[in-house]
Design a protein around this motif. Structure first.
Motif, PDB file in Angstrom:
ATOM      1  N   SER A   1     -25.037  46.435  94.930  1.00 18.68           N
ATOM      2  CA  SER A   1     -24.321  47.739  94.342  1.00 18.68           C
ATOM      3  C   SER A   1     -25.388  48.960  94.405  1.00 18.68           C
ATOM      4  O   SER A   1     -26.604  48.823  94.493  1.00 18.68           O
ATOM      5  CB  SER A   1     -24.141  47.655  92.773  1.00 18.68           C
ATOM      6  OG  SER A   1     -23.157  46.541  92.699  1.00 18.68           O
ATOM      7  N   ALA A   2     -24.938  49.982  94.218  1.00 15.88           N
ATOM      8  CA  ALA A   2     -25.860  51.093  93.782  1.00 15.88           C
ATOM      9  C   ALA A   2     -26.739  50.967  92.686  1.00 15.88           C
ATOM     10  O   ALA A   2     -26.321  50.002  91.733  1.00 15.88           O
ATOM     11  CB  ALA A   2     -24.930  52.593  93.777  1.00 15.88           C
TER      12      ALA A   2
ATOM     13  N   THR B   1     -23.369  55.677  90.941  1.00 14.00           N
ATOM     14  CA  THR B   1     -21.859  55.775  91.265  1.00 14.00           C
ATOM     15  C   THR B   1     -21.537  56.843  90.379  1.00 14.00           C
ATOM     16  O   THR B   1     -20.744  57.827  90.678  1.00 14.00           O
ATOM     17  CB  THR B   1     -21.042  54.623  91.179  1.00 14.00           C
ATOM     18  OG1 THR B   1     -21.691  53.688  91.995  1.00 14.00           O
ATOM     19  CG2 THR B   1     -19.777  54.859  91.612  1.00 14.00           C
TER      20      THR B   1
ATOM     21  N   GLU C   1     -24.662  52.942  97.425  1.00 11.97           N
ATOM     22  CA  GLU C   1     -24.567  51.470  97.972  1.00 11.97           C
ATOM     23  C   GLU C   1     -25.631  51.633  99.300  1.00 11.97           C
ATOM     24  O   GLU C   1     -26.152  50.768  99.533  1.00 11.97           O
ATOM     25  CB  GLU C   1     -23.304  51.013  98.333  1.00 11.97           C
ATOM     26  CG  GLU C   1     -22.753  50.275  97.126  1.00 11.97           C
ATOM     27  CD  GLU C   1     -22.407  50.971  95.821  1.00 11.97           C
ATOM     28  OE1 GLU C   1     -22.267  52.329  95.787  1.00 11.97           O
ATOM     29  OE2 GLU C   1     -22.244  50.304  94.898  1.00 11.97           O
TER      30      GLU C   1
ATOM     31  N   PHE D   1     -18.774  47.505  97.881  1.00 13.78           N
ATOM     32  CA  PHE D   1     -17.797  48.580  97.455  1.00 13.78           C
ATOM     33  C   PHE D   1     -17.592  49.598  98.460  1.00 13.78           C
ATOM     34  O   PHE D   1     -16.443  50.239  98.562  1.00 13.78           O
ATOM     35  CB  PHE D   1     -18.705  49.421  96.224  1.00 13.78           C
ATOM     36  CG  PHE D   1     -18.215  50.600  95.818  1.00 13.78           C
ATOM     37  CD1 PHE D   1     -16.818  50.823  95.288  1.00 13.78           C
ATOM     38  CD2 PHE D   1     -18.986  51.912  95.677  1.00 13.78           C
ATOM     39  CE1 PHE D   1     -16.425  52.020  94.649  1.00 13.78           C
ATOM     40  CE2 PHE D   1     -18.268  53.072  95.316  1.00 13.78           C
ATOM     41  CZ  PHE D   1     -17.029  53.135  94.775  1.00 13.78           C
TER      42      PHE D   1
ATOM     43  N   ARG E   1     -13.718  51.111  91.679  1.00 13.03           N
ATOM     44  CA  ARG E   1     -14.985  50.722  90.577  1.00 13.03           C
ATOM     45  C   ARG E   1     -15.292  49.337  90.623  1.00 13.03           C
ATOM     46  O   ARG E   1     -14.221  48.368  90.723  1.00 13.03           O
ATOM     47  CB  ARG E   1     -14.658  51.246  89.469  1.00 13.03           C
ATOM     48  CG  ARG E   1     -14.734  53.067  89.302  1.00 13.03           C
ATOM     49  CD  ARG E   1     -15.837  53.738  89.922  1.00 13.03           C
ATOM     50  NE  ARG E   1     -17.169  53.252  89.513  1.00 13.03           N
ATOM     51  CZ  ARG E   1     -17.710  53.939  88.626  1.00 13.03           C
ATOM     52  NH1 ARG E   1     -17.605  54.936  88.086  1.00 13.03           N
ATOM     53  NH2 ARG E   1     -19.243  53.255  88.327  1.00 13.03           N
ATOM     54  N   GLY E   2     -16.206  49.123  90.445  1.00 17.73           N
ATOM     55  CA  GLY E   2     -16.719  47.600  90.390  1.00 17.73           C
ATOM     56  C   GLY E   2     -16.389  46.826  91.775  1.00 17.73           C
ATOM     57  O   GLY E   2     -16.407  45.557  91.838  1.00 17.73           O
ATOM     58  N   GLY E   3     -16.235  47.475  92.983  1.00 19.85           N
ATOM     59  CA  GLY E   3     -15.742  46.989  94.432  1.00 19.85           C
ATOM     60  C   GLY E   3     -16.838  46.107  94.926  1.00 19.85           C
ATOM     61  O   GLY E   3     -16.505  45.568  95.976  1.00 19.85           O
ATOM     62  N   SER E   4     -18.167  46.094  94.414  1.00 26.00           N
ATOM     63  CA  SER E   4     -19.023  45.320  95.207  1.00 26.00           C
ATOM     64  C   SER E   4     -18.772  43.906  94.941  1.00 26.00           C
ATOM     65  O   SER E   4     -18.846  42.985  95.909  1.00 26.00           O
ATOM     66  CB  SER E   4     -20.346  45.519  94.596  1.00 26.00           C
ATOM     67  OG  SER E   4     -20.814  46.822  94.967  1.00 26.00           O
TER      68      SER E   4
HETATM   69  N1  ASP Z   1     -21.138  50.995  92.609  1.00 20.74           N
HETATM   70  C1  ASP Z   1     -19.727  50.854  92.483  1.00 20.74           C
HETATM   71  C2  ASP Z   1     -19.331  51.237  90.846  1.00 20.74           C
HETATM   72  O1  ASP Z   1     -20.414  51.335  89.782  1.00 20.74           O
HETATM   73  C3  ASP Z   1     -19.367  49.587  92.669  1.00 20.74           C
HETATM   74  C4  ASP Z   1     -19.829  48.220  92.109  1.00 20.74           C
HETATM   75  O2  ASP Z   1     -21.175  48.472  91.344  1.00 20.74           O
HETATM   76  O3  ASP Z   1     -19.505  47.176  92.273  1.00 20.74           O
HETATM   77  O4  ASP Z   1     -18.199  51.036  90.486  1.00 20.74           O
END
Ligand code: ASP
Length: 465
Positions: A34-35, A40, A121, A187, A201-204
């Motif tokens: 992830s970032a 993000t 990312e 992501f 969001r949370g796509g990693s």
């Molecule tokens: N960086 C993105 C987010 O904060 C994806 C991730 O972390 O999964 O949503």
């Protein structure tokens, strides 16, 4: 192996992740990262500022974030410090240009936003690959946009599975065969035409599940900052412990209750491929982890977890018009649809519907419309408690045990989902800690005693009599 934002929040965290990967390099992992945490959010906020025509402030707001990346680079890299600093600088400039475009061409905002947000990312993948090389591990950054192909729905694109599997194999198999660890940003993806997209969001986690499924991986590991999925929230229940195994269905039921737990949508590719998902703690790699898989294992005590959520509003809509009528529920749920409000738990009788809402932001207008259908009762400051376990399907008496344990607490909105592996109900928020603690003691309390007994007894020892 997927590492979330908090696992790469600063130089020590990057070094720690590199060490975790180094120790497991013999299993030939693919890394998805992830970032850096908060990156993000910062990128999204800068897009909003640029959209409001404050480009200067938007660009300035990101200085701190680039500073954090530079600190990791200078703190951990020697030979590659130069090229990586140049990379950070190039990305900084590129984002500056893109933010200017947001202000001048607002109609393109969503595609520009994806291009901007993807840099979080992209940077962490490039930096992590360099940190791995510095640690003596053969690693290479792979641009995830060459692997994950999506539709054109910017900001929450849907992956094109066939194309993604094909490209992912094309891009990664050779590297894996050469014992080089591919490092991809999670992501992010791209359209067939080459425009950058993001998966929501949370796509990693989604990226990790896609890559794992494409490569028929032995397992997908989600490295985060908690020790797997716990039997209850540790904020409420001091004896909460890691659940060793969960079925996909149990994990899906728990998803609503904890941000830390996998989102069913994002793990779907792994579920379809029957690939187990292990949730591990990057801050404590040897701590117990939770393995989520296809097996519907029943816990000895039947229940696997007691989850809860506070800040819930419940609504009860009563109408005699409901009896024997059709179209009533459609009309009712259309109101929530119009107000873009998600409904969580629902129970119905012949003449009433009870439901719970997480987000009561549009409540006044929702109630106004609902009152055209029937009388409405609202209760705020409620909590939802959810008891989950595959064993609930077939074990009689569990509901009786649950409700007798908290028999002095007023319970409403009792529901058992179609999967029959959860029992959910609402109670007053102020009694939720007490309810969870009592239920935890009821279902997990004597395990401590059993655990101690089995340690004392020699292996194979028989209980006398
Ligand atoms: N960086 C993105 C987010 O904060 C994806 C991730 O972390 O999964 O949503």
């Amino acid at each position: 192996m997927k590492f979330g934002g908090t696992s790469v929040e600063d130089a020590p965290a990057f070094a720690n992740v590199a060490e975790i990967i180094r120790e497991r390099r013999a299993s030939r992992p693919v890394v998805v990262v992830s970032a850096m945490s908060r990156m993000t959010d910062a990128l999204l906020a800068s897009v909003r500022q640029a959209w409001d025509r404050d480009v200067r402030a938007a660009i300035l707001s990101l200085e701190y974030q680039f500073g954090r990346h530079n600190e990791v680079v200078s703190g951990l890299l020697t030979t590659e410090a130069g090229p990586m600093t140049v990379l950070v600088e190039n990305v900084r400039r590129e984002i500056g240009e893109l933010l200017r475009s947001v202000a001048t061409r607002p109609a393109l905002c969503l595609s520009l936003q994806d291009a901007i947000v993807s840099s979080g990312e992209r940077l962490s993948a490039a930096v992590l690959a360099a940190v791995l090389r510095q640690a003596g591990v053969a690693a290479r950054e792979v641009d995830a946009r060459r692997c994950i192909l999506t539709d054109e729905n910017h900001c929450c694109a849907t992956p094109l599975i066939k194309e993604t599997f094909l490209k992912t194999r094309e891009q990664l198999q050779q590297l894996i065969g050469d014992s080089v660890i591919p490092v991809l940003g999670g992501f992010i993806g791209s359209t067939v035409g080459g425009e950058t997209t993001t998966l929501g969001r949370g796509g990693s986690d989604y990226t990790a599940a896609l890559v794992g499924a494409a490569l028929s991986a032995r397992e997908v590991q989600i490295w985060t900052d908690v020790s797997g999925v716990l039997t209850a929230s540790p904020h409420v229940e001091g004896n909460a412990r890691t659940i060793p195994r969960l079925s996909y269905a149990e994990a899906a039921e728990l998803a609503y209750f904890g941000a830390k737990v996998l989102h069913p949508k994002t793990i779907q590719p792994a579920v379809e491929g029957g690939i187990p998902i292990r949730i591990c703690n990057s801050r404590s790699p040897t701590s117990p982890a939770t393995l989520v898989g296809a097996e519907r294992e029943t816990a000895p005590q039947t229940v696997k977890a007691i989850a809860h959520k506070t800040g819930i509003t419940t609504l009860q809509i009563t109408s005699a018009r409901m009896l024997g009528a059709y179209g009533f529920l459609r009309a009712l749920f259309e109101i929530f649809d119009r107000h873009r409000t998600a409904v969580d738990v629902v129970t119905t009788s012949e003449v009433s519907v009870s439901l719970s809402l997480d987000d009561a932001g549009n409540l006044p207008s929702i109630i106004e419309e609902l009152e055209r259908l029937g009388s409405v009762r609202v209760e705020q400051d409620q909590a939802i408690v959810c008891v989950v376990g595959e064993g609930l399907r077939s074990t009689p008496g569990i509901a009786a045990r649950i409700f007798s344990t908290i028999s002095d607490i007023n319970v409403s909105l009792i529901s058992q989902g179609a999967s029959r592996i959860n029992l959910t109900f609402a109670i007053d928020e102020e009694r939720v800690a007490e309810a969870v603690t009592r239920l935890h003691e009821e279902f997990f309390g004597d395990l401590k005693v059993k655990g101690r007994m089995s340690k004392v007894m020699a292996p194979g020892a028989q209980v006398a009599g």
